[in-house]
Design an enzyme around this catalytic site. Structure first.
Site, PDB file in Angstrom:
ATOM      1  N   LYS A  40       0.845  -1.198   0.000  1.00 40.11           N
ATOM      2  CA  LYS A  40       0.000   0.000   0.000  1.00 40.11           C
ATOM      3  C   LYS A  40       0.881   1.248   0.000  1.00 40.11           C
ATOM      4  O   LYS A  40       1.883   1.298   0.717  1.00 40.11           O
ATOM      5  CB  LYS A  40      -0.899  -0.015   1.243  1.00 40.11           C
ATOM      6  CG  LYS A  40      -1.921   1.116   1.292  1.00 40.11           C
ATOM      7  CD  LYS A  40      -2.773   1.011   2.549  1.00 40.11           C
ATOM      8  CE  LYS A  40      -3.822   2.098   2.600  1.00 40.11           C
ATOM      9  NZ  LYS A  40      -4.630   2.054   3.841  1.00 40.11           N
ATOM     10  N   SER A  48      -9.567   2.098   2.994  1.00 36.42           N
ATOM     11  CA  SER A  48      -8.689   2.786   2.063  1.00 36.42           C
ATOM     12  C   SER A  48      -7.690   1.863   1.358  1.00 36.42           C
ATOM     13  O   SER A  48      -7.119   2.271   0.359  1.00 36.42           O
ATOM     14  CB  SER A  48      -7.932   3.890   2.799  1.00 36.42           C
ATOM     15  OG  SER A  48      -7.058   3.325   3.760  1.00 36.42           O
ATOM     16  N   SER A  77      -9.672   0.041   7.288  1.00 34.65           N
ATOM     17  CA  SER A  77      -9.104   0.155   5.943  1.00 34.65           C
ATOM     18  C   SER A  77      -8.431  -1.095   5.390  1.00 34.65           C
ATOM     19  O   SER A  77      -8.139  -1.167   4.206  1.00 34.65           O
ATOM     20  CB  SER A  77      -8.089   1.302   5.903  1.00 34.65           C
ATOM     21  OG  SER A  77      -8.761   2.525   5.855  1.00 34.65           O
TER      22      SER A  77
END
Lengths: 95, 490
Positions: free
Chosen positions: B82, B157, B181
């Site tokens: 990420k 996210s 997330s």
């Protein structure tokens, strides 16, 4: 809780966040709506309840003061938008 | 072994092939890169693809293995990270214009730990800007699409990481979880993901959003892989004073398909109004399965403070964010708007044009909650409620080994559906937020489908009970085949 345009501008100033007039209008509505939903917290009786700053209770975290390699000036400055003579360059602070 | 393509393998399958010299890290990495090339135009999960770096690294790892060195489970296996986790020499943007060109001079601790196992990092995945959002639509660059239905969001996210694992663009990925997330996108994309206990994994090098809530965790194709990644990334780090010095167990040892006698509770408050009937039905079937496997199930658990978690979270997280994001001033790194007459105007303009709407919204909300006259009414109040939520979990978890809930109240929603209504977007994390606030661990695993859209089950445990969660998840996975279903992307 309804946030006025003036309050929105004041918060933006505290946060050093430039806002367009359109943003001020939009945030006034959206933040008011969010804060309305947050009002539910008032229903909770929190008399005598200590505030939690963290979910774990670690106290007095110490480590040995060992000397380790750090980053070079070049590495640290490598992402600076503007630099001069091995320093970050900023706008004048004193008039 | 079936005629599987290399990118479709799990970590443990790829590791076996590497050990037997039936494949190489270079072949695995090339397969993953080809897969990225094939599907990326449709799903857009990646912000940066570090092809040259990855191929070079894979080559080096192959030489290392040829030299006869022992290999560990992640050696030579390609991963995506990420884009909120610092990777030395590879751009780390947080999917923000503010950090569009930021190249970290150091690796996050978790990256150092992956590198120590000679993992191969293939690139960085898309996310909501600064990890603020639940759909990955708040990326400043582009939206990521759910591979199960390209007109829907992948969650957020960590949407890019979830999609990448689901579509085999990587063998596994890392995500980060502040309010859900990791777990919510895992549920939306039908992958496995674990939010560790706060302090279990070092946050050093994780770009800070809300420091008392942020945790890094694995996103994988199955539960075994999740345990293997946890083995690699967990542990104390002197550079993160909130990381905990408890010894790290071998999580793989917990992968036994036996949950006889474990006590599992289902808190009624999580079967909320507005929950889709299909989600509720899937949870009921999943819980029946756990019972069939020998767990003692209790549907009568109550956590009455659950309904206050969303409000507490949307004070605490934005408050911490407003402080953490004060560092983006256009001086030390990142975007700088220029064309200002003084230092304050320069900062204001940089932040006006560098941050997107959701980040601004949260900075505003947090600044307001911390400002004079409102601090006690909002911030302190929210922290007191946090204490109550945590105490409630502690008490209930004395009686149960784990709690089970849906990961999200709905299946993935349409792109654009909640973008203009922040409150509706926030509500999509209603099942994951309380766990973050309490700092306890939770895993999301595939638990069914409704019209081919994934449904996730969340298993919640006591602090540092990741092993128990993995054991329950593993037993369930062995008894079901949800995890082996793949999205309809050719």
């Amino acid at each position: 809780m309804k946030l006025s345009h003036e309050q929105v501008r004041h918060i933006a100033w505290l946060a050093r966040l430039g806002l367009s007039e359109e943003d001020v209008e939009k945030f006034s509505l959206q933040l008011s709506n969010i804060l309305e939903n947050i009002e539910i917290l008032r229903q909770v009786d929190t008399t005598g309840v200590p505030p939690a700053t963290h979910s774990i209770t670690l106290r007095n975290v110490f480590r040995k003061d060992d000397v380790v390699d750090s980053y070079s000036q070049t590495q640290i400055l490598s992402n600076a938008p503007e630099q001069e003579e091995n320093c970050f360059k900023v706008q004048p602070i004193l008039e | 072994m079936q005629a599987t393509e290399l990118h479709q393998l799990t970590i443990h399958e790829a590791h076996e092939l590497l050990k037997q010299r039936k494949t190489s890290s270079l072949e695995l990495t090339k397969s993953v890169l080809k897969r990225i090339n094939d599907v990326e135009g449709r799903v857009r999960a990646c912000v940066t693809i570090a092809e040259d770096i990855a191929l070079k690294e894979a080559d080096k790892v192959d030489a290392y293995m040829r030299a006869g060195h022992e290999i560990t489970p992640l050696t030579g296996i390609p991963a995506l990270i990420k884009d909120v986790i610092c990777t030395k020499g590879i751009k780390t943007t947080c999917s923000s214009k503010m950090l569009q060109n930021f190249v970290p001079p150091y690796d996050a601790t978790v990256i150092e730990k992956l590198n120590a196992q000679k993992a191969v990092i293939v690139g960085k995945t898309n996310m909501d800007e600064f990890a603020m959002g639940s759909s990955t639509e708040h990326s400043a660059f582009f939206a990521t699409h759910n591979p199960w239905d390209l007109s829907r969001v992948p969650g957020g996210s960590s949407g890019g990481s979830a999609v990448a694992v689901s579509t085999d663009e990587a063998i596994y990925a890392l995500g980060s979880d502040t309010g859900g997330s990791i777990r919510q996108p895992a549920g939306f994309c039908s992958v496995v993901a674990l939010r560790p206990t706060y302090g279990r994994v070092s946050r050093f090098g994780l770009l800070a959003f809300a420091s008392s809530l942020d945790q890094i965790g694995p996103m994988t194709k199955d539960v075994t892989d999740c345990a293997l990644v946890m083995n690699a990334i967990a542990g104390h780090d002197p550079r993160d004073s909130t990381s905990v010095p408890h010894p790290v167990p071998d999580y793989a040892q917990h992968l036994v398909p036996d949950i006889k006698g474990l006590k599992i509770g289902i808190p009624g408050e999580y079967l909320v109004e507005g929950m889709q009937t299909e989600v509720r039905a899937a949870l009921e079937r999943a819980v029946d399965k756990l019972q069939e496997l020998g767990a003692e199930v209790d549907w009568g658990v109550s956590l009455p403070h659950t309904k206050y978690a969303l409000a507490a979270y949307y004070i605490i997280a934005p408050s911490e964010a407003s402080a953490n994001l004060a560092r983006y001033d256009g001086v030390k790194y990142g975007f700088s708007a220029g064309n200002a007459s003084n230092v304050i105007q320069a900062t204001e303009r940089t932040r006006q044009f560098g941050f997107g709407p959701e980040v601004k919204r949260r900075i505003m909300l947090g600044t307001y909650a911390l400002s004079a006259g409102y601090y006690d009414a909002y911030y302190v109040k929210a922290q007191q409620v946090r204490t109550l939520i945590k105490q409630e979990f502690d008490q209930v978890l004395q009686r149960y080994d784990a709690l089970v809930t849906p990961t999200s109240p709905t299946v993935p929603f349409k792109l654009g559906e909640k973008l203009e209504d922040p409150m509706q977007m926030y509500l999509s994390d209603i099942c994951t937020l309380p766990i973050s606030i309490a700092g306890i661990p939770a895993i999301s695993i595939p638990a069914g489908f409704a019209d081919n859209l994934p449904i996730g089950m969340q298993i919640i445990g006591k602090p540092f009970s990741e092993g128990v969660l993995l054991r329950i998840a593993f037993a369930y996975e062995q008894a079901t085949d949800w995890h082996s279903r793949k999205p309809p992307l050719s």
